[in-house]
Structure formats: structure tokens, C-alpha cells
Write a protein that holds these residues in place. Structure first.
Motif, PDB file in Angstrom:
ATOM      1  N   VAL A  59       0.838  -1.193   0.000  1.00  0.00           N
ATOM      2  CA  VAL A  59       0.000   0.000   0.000  1.00  0.00           C
ATOM      3  C   VAL A  59       0.880   1.253   0.000  1.00  0.00           C
ATOM      4  N   ALA A  60       1.886   1.266   0.883  1.00  0.00           N
ATOM      5  CA  ALA A  60       2.785   2.423   0.958  1.00  0.00           C
ATOM      6  C   ALA A  60       3.550   2.613  -0.352  1.00  0.00           C
ATOM      7  N   HIS A  61       3.842   1.502  -1.015  1.00  0.00           N
ATOM      8  CA  HIS A  61       4.636   1.566  -2.255  1.00  0.00           C
ATOM      9  C   HIS A  61       3.858   2.217  -3.398  1.00  0.00           C
ATOM     10  N   ILE A  62       2.545   2.307  -3.280  1.00  0.00           N
ATOM     11  CA  ILE A  62       1.757   3.021  -4.283  1.00  0.00           C
ATOM     12  C   ILE A  62       2.263   4.458  -4.410  1.00  0.00           C
ATOM     13  N   THR A  63       2.687   5.031  -3.281  1.00  0.00           N
ATOM     14  CA  THR A  63       3.267   6.376  -3.295  1.00  0.00           C
ATOM     15  C   THR A  63       4.483   6.429  -4.214  1.00  0.00           C
ATOM     16  N   ASP A  64       5.295   5.384  -4.161  1.00  0.00           N
ATOM     17  CA  ASP A  64       6.486   5.328  -5.006  1.00  0.00           C
ATOM     18  C   ASP A  64       6.116   5.288  -6.482  1.00  0.00           C
ATOM     19  N   SER A  65       5.022   4.594  -6.806  1.00  0.00           N
ATOM     20  CA  SER A  65       4.569   4.539  -8.198  1.00  0.00           C
ATOM     21  C   SER A  65       4.170   5.927  -8.696  1.00  0.00           C
ATOM     22  N   PHE A  66       3.452   6.685  -7.856  1.00  0.00           N
ATOM     23  CA  PHE A  66       3.092   8.051  -8.220  1.00  0.00           C
ATOM     24  C   PHE A  66       4.337   8.921  -8.340  1.00  0.00           C
ATOM     25  N   LEU A  67       5.275   8.742  -7.406  1.00  0.00           N
ATOM     26  CA  LEU A  67       6.522   9.505  -7.458  1.00  0.00           C
ATOM     27  C   LEU A  67       7.267   9.228  -8.758  1.00  0.00           C
ATOM     28  N   PHE A  68       7.329   7.954  -9.134  1.00  0.00           N
ATOM     29  CA  PHE A  68       8.037   7.584 -10.362  1.00  0.00           C
ATOM     30  C   PHE A  68       7.367   8.199 -11.580  1.00  0.00           C
ATOM     31  N   ALA A  69       6.021   8.181 -11.591  1.00  0.00           N
ATOM     32  CA  ALA A  69       5.290   8.749 -12.730  1.00  0.00           C
ATOM     33  C   ALA A  69       5.533  10.251 -12.841  1.00  0.00           C
ATOM     34  N   VAL A  70       5.437  10.954 -11.709  1.00  0.00           N
ATOM     35  CA  VAL A  70       5.657  12.410 -11.724  1.00  0.00           C
ATOM     36  C   VAL A  70       7.111  12.724 -12.065  1.00  0.00           C
ATOM     37  N   GLN A  71       8.021  11.920 -11.504  1.00  0.00           N
ATOM     38  CA  GLN A  71       9.445  12.121 -11.780  1.00  0.00           C
ATOM     39  C   GLN A  71       9.742  11.954 -13.267  1.00  0.00           C
ATOM     40  N   SER A  72       9.167  10.932 -13.885  1.00  0.00           N
ATOM     41  CA  SER A  72       9.378  10.710 -15.320  1.00  0.00           C
ATOM     42  C   SER A  72       8.823  11.861 -16.146  1.00  0.00           C
ATOM     43  N   ALA A  73       7.701  12.419 -15.686  1.00  0.00           N
ATOM     44  CA  ALA A  73       7.087  13.529 -16.424  1.00  0.00           C
ATOM     45  C   ALA A  73       7.862  14.831 -16.279  1.00  0.00           C
ATOM     46  N   THR A  74       8.526  15.016 -15.130  1.00  0.00           N
ATOM     47  CA  THR A  74       9.213  16.289 -14.870  1.00  0.00           C
ATOM     48  C   THR A  74      10.710  16.252 -15.191  1.00  0.00           C
ATOM     49  N   TYR A  75      11.287  15.070 -15.353  1.00  0.00           N
ATOM     50  CA  TYR A  75      12.712  14.959 -15.701  1.00  0.00           C
ATOM     51  C   TYR A  75      13.124  15.895 -16.844  1.00  0.00           C
ATOM     52  N   PRO A  76      12.432  15.823 -17.992  1.00  0.00           N
ATOM     53  CA  PRO A  76      12.878  16.650 -19.122  1.00  0.00           C
ATOM     54  C   PRO A  76      12.887  18.146 -18.805  1.00  0.00           C
ATOM     55  N   SER A  77      11.855  18.615 -18.105  1.00  0.00           N
ATOM     56  CA  SER A  77      11.781  20.049 -17.786  1.00  0.00           C
ATOM     57  C   SER A  77      12.890  20.451 -16.826  1.00  0.00           C
ATOM     58  N   ILE A  78      13.114  19.634 -15.791  1.00  0.00           N
ATOM     59  CA  ILE A  78      14.146  19.957 -14.804  1.00  0.00           C
ATOM     60  C   ILE A  78      15.529  19.937 -15.442  1.00  0.00           C
ATOM     61  N   TYR A  79      15.799  18.920 -16.256  1.00  0.00           N
ATOM     62  CA  TYR A  79      17.114  18.824 -16.888  1.00  0.00           C
ATOM     63  C   TYR A  79      17.345  19.960 -17.871  1.00  0.00           C
TER      64      TYR A  79
END
Length: 202
Positions: A59-79
């Protein structure tokens, strides 16, 4: 591949090795770090306790899935912002991270609210013991969010040689805290140990 073909240039080997080789022990230590609590619970407690803890972690790991999704979406902009001018664009980068943090808080709030409903409504009563573990484990995922905030620049500025030491230190803290807290406090101790180790990772 059909457009560019496949080619190899030896000139890139040195920089590639310097960047990629430290990531291998980093990933290996990370896998050990995330499995220690389950191994110790199985050996010190029983399989029912392991199942309860696995459910709480899932259940707690669901947070990690959301984090990974947001991280993948924001990587290009941040870089892209860091590539143009790290100093000038730092406020925009921070704004992206703040939005990510707000999303994480919403996900955590939703999981805390939904866990009792899901367990009471759909699962065996033996899993009720997972309900108080979930909020504790989710505190550790706040640390996971902070870890991402600080780790992304390490990859961007090619400082990956620091990563194995980070995972080794986190793994040592995880091992010590789990060995001490699980025999003392059972599953609650395992949840607290997870928060401690993720906090030290940050």
C-alpha cells in the motif's frame, strides 16, 4: 534504429564508464536495502506477520509509483532548466519539486483514508494489523520524496560515484535498525525501522 542505424564510438567509453559503473552497486545495495525487513520478519516472526507487513508495504509503495510517474514527467523540464542555467532557473526547478511534494501529500492522505476501507471491505481479518502500519511507512515515503529532490542533481551533474556510498550507508542503518527494532516491537518496529533508514538515506 531504422533511421539512425547502429554504431559504436570508443571515445564515449571513458565518460560512460565513469557515469554508469557506480550505478551497478548502487542498485544492488538498493535491492538489499528494500528486502532486509522482510527477511528479518520471516526469520524472527512468522509467515502471517510477513504477509501483513508485505500488504502494508505494498500500500505504501503506491506512493512510489506516483513519485516515479511524476518524476518521469518532470525529468525533461528539470534537466532542460539545469542545462540552460542552474543558478538562474533554480526557483523554477524548486517550483516543480514543490508541486511534486503536494501531489505526494495528496496521495499519502488518500492512502491513509482508503486503507481501512479496503482491508475491512475486501480482505481477511488477519490483515487488519496492517492498518496502523501504513501511516508509519508513509512517513518514510516523505523521505523518499526528499531523496529524489536531492538525488536528481547528482545524476545531472554526473556525480554518480557518490551513489554506492549512499546506498551502503542506508543499508547499514536499515540492517541495524531492523535487527534491533523487529525483535523488540515486532511489525511496528519494522515500520519504524523503515522510516529511520529512509530518513538516513535522505
Amino acid at each position: 534504429l531504422s533511421q539512425t542505424g547502429f554504431f559504436f564510438d570508443r571515445r564515449f567509453l571513458k565518460s560512460s564508464y565513469r557515469y554508469a559503473i557506480p550505478i551497478f552497486p548502487y542498485v544492488a545495495f538498493g535491492l538489499i536495502f528494500t528486502s532486509l525487513d522482510r527477511i528479518i520478519i520471516e526469520n524472527r516472526l512468522d509467515l502471517v506477520a510477513l504477509g501483513v507487513f508485505n500488504l502494508a508495504m505494498a500500500v505504501a509503495h503506491i506512493t512510489d509509483s506516483f513519485l516515479f510517474a511524476v518524476q518521469s514527467a518532470t525529468y525533461p523540464s528539470i534537466y532542460e532548466l539545469l542545462k540552460k542555467d542552474p543558478v538562474k532557473n533554480i526557483h523554477e526547478v524548486n517550483r516543480i519539486y514543490r508541486i511534486t511534494g503536494i501531489i505526494v501529500l495528496f496521495v499519502i492522505t488518500g492512502l491513509v483514508a482508503a486503507t481501512p476501507i479496503g482491508i475491512y471491505g475486501f480482505l481477511n481479518t488477519k490483515y487488519i494489523a496492517a492498518i496502523p502500519l501504513v501511516p508509519i511507512l508513509l512517513i518514510g515515503y516523505l523521505g523518499r520524496y526528499l531523496y529524489i529532490v536531492y538525488a536528481e542533481p547528482i545524476f545531472f551533474f554526473k556525480q554518480t560515484k557518490r551513489l554506492p556510498y549512499l546506498s551502503l550507508f542506508s543499508g547499514a542503518v536499515s540492517l541495524a535498525s531492523n535487527l534491533i527494532l523487529i525483535p523488540l516491537a515486532g511489525l511496528f518496529g519494522g515500520a519504524v525501522a523503515s522510516v529511520i533508514s529512509r530518513s538516513f538515506q535522505t
